[in-house]
Design a protein around this motif. Structure first.
Motif: not given
Ligand code: C5P
Length: 323
Positions: A11-20, A22-28, A232-235
């Motif tokens: 069971h995973v979600s992006a919120d479990m990742l470090s802020p850094r 999460q930001r990298a993911m959003k940028d992609y 939404n996963i990284q495209p």
């Protein structure tokens, strides 16, 4: 619970990742470099069996066969190996590999002592520039197939033409095309230019099996990940690790994957063979790694103790799954 404990449960979600991260993911996601526009569903409740059947149907192994333009006009029908990859390891229509190992390059495999176990498998898949020499105790020394991304072919640093790592094995290269899989656009501007080095290598070593994965194979694998994830996963294409696991599920009756889902040896050490530390290597920034790993854990048939102690997942080959 830690990210790894959550991965062990699937069971995973992006919120479990470090802020850094999460930001990298959003940028992609906002860059959407490969122009992904996903039209399919997003469901998260399929059973393991349903997931396996979907993978088997949607992710049928496909390599560039030279029968489509622009490769047809370039004479690739005669350049690519005459035996297709999916037939290369078959005898009397049966897979010749009963048991296979997929060895990821994660730092967590160091001090695992898994080398002997890995070498007992009928076939062993490794990735990119990951060496065995000097690391035999932990990763073994047998290599049957090596998956390489286009950077290995394009960047002289990897000494693709001379390094022994790439000799006496079956090579499978890949590079992301645009999501719509326009082969003309891909040939004109791959991520890293793999086409020239591929042609040259084929001419110099026609007897070495060497394939390029069809970009539609890579994106249909991505579709399976997005189609079974709410977020939404990284495209961006799946990691070589995910591609390699599904490739081996097509070629083997049973697949054992080592240190893809991290064991209790989990570390930020990116690769076992390099002194470089970054949690993104294990949890993802460019690649949708966290979601890939969660999906693989959902189809794991091995015991939880293998996961924690060995970082080992056991998966059925597609030929053994009756859909
Ligand atoms: O970095 P590279 O792509 O060569 O590594 C091979 C594969 O091993 C990755 O695509 C990824 O799936 C897996 N890996 C991992 N955790 C790491 C390093 C690699 O899961 N720390």
């Amino acid at each position: 619970a830690s990210v790894v404990q959550r991965l062990w449960r699937g069971h995973v979600s992006a919120d479990m990742l470090s802020p850094r991260l999460q930001r990298a993911m959003k940028d992609y996601v906002s860059a959407n470099k490969h122009h992904v526009s996903y039209k399919g569903h997003r469901r998260s409740a399929l059973s393991a069996k349903e997931l396996l059947c979907q993978m088997k149907a949607q992710a049928q192994l496909r390599t560039v066969d030279g029968l489509e333009e622009p490769f047809l006009s370039l004479g690739w029908a005669h350049l690519v190996p005459s035996i297709p990859l999916e037939k290369l390891f078959r005898q009397q229509d049966q897979s010749s590999f009963k048991s296979c190992a997929v060895v990821t390059s994660a730092g967590a495999i160091l001090r695992s002592g898994l080398g002997k176990e890995i070498d007992t498998h009928d076939a062993v898949l490794r990735f990119n520039a990951a060496p065995t020499e000097g690391y035999e105790r932990d990763v073994g020394n047998k290599t049957t197939i090596r998956i390489i991304n286009s950077q290995i072919l394009a960047n002289p640093r990897h000494r693709f033409n001379t390094s022994s790592i790439y000799k006496n094995v079956t090579l499978v290269a890949w590079d992301p095309a645009p999501y719509t899989v326009n082969l003309h656009k891909w040939y004109a501007s791959p991520d890293y230019n793999l086409f020239g080095p591929y042609m040259e290598h084929r001419k110099l070593h026609p007897d070495q099996p060497f394939y390029i994965l069809h970009p539609s194979y890579v994106w249909r694998l991505w579709d399976v990940i997005q189609g079974n994830t709410h977020e939404n996963i990284q495209p961006n294409p799946p990691s070589s690790g995910f591609i390699g696991i599904l490739l081996m599920m097509a070629l083997c009756e049973k697949v054992h994957v080592y240190e893809y889902i991290p064991s209790m040896r989990q570390t930020d050490l990116c690769h076992y063979h390099e002194r470089y530390y970054d949690a993104a290597c294990t949890l993802g920034a460019y690649h949708p790694l966290l979601y890939e790993k969660s999906l693989i854990q959902r189809i794991n048939v091995g015991p939880q103790s293998d996961l924690k102690r060995k970082g080992r997942v056991t998966l059925p080959g597609f030929s053994t799954v009756n859909c």
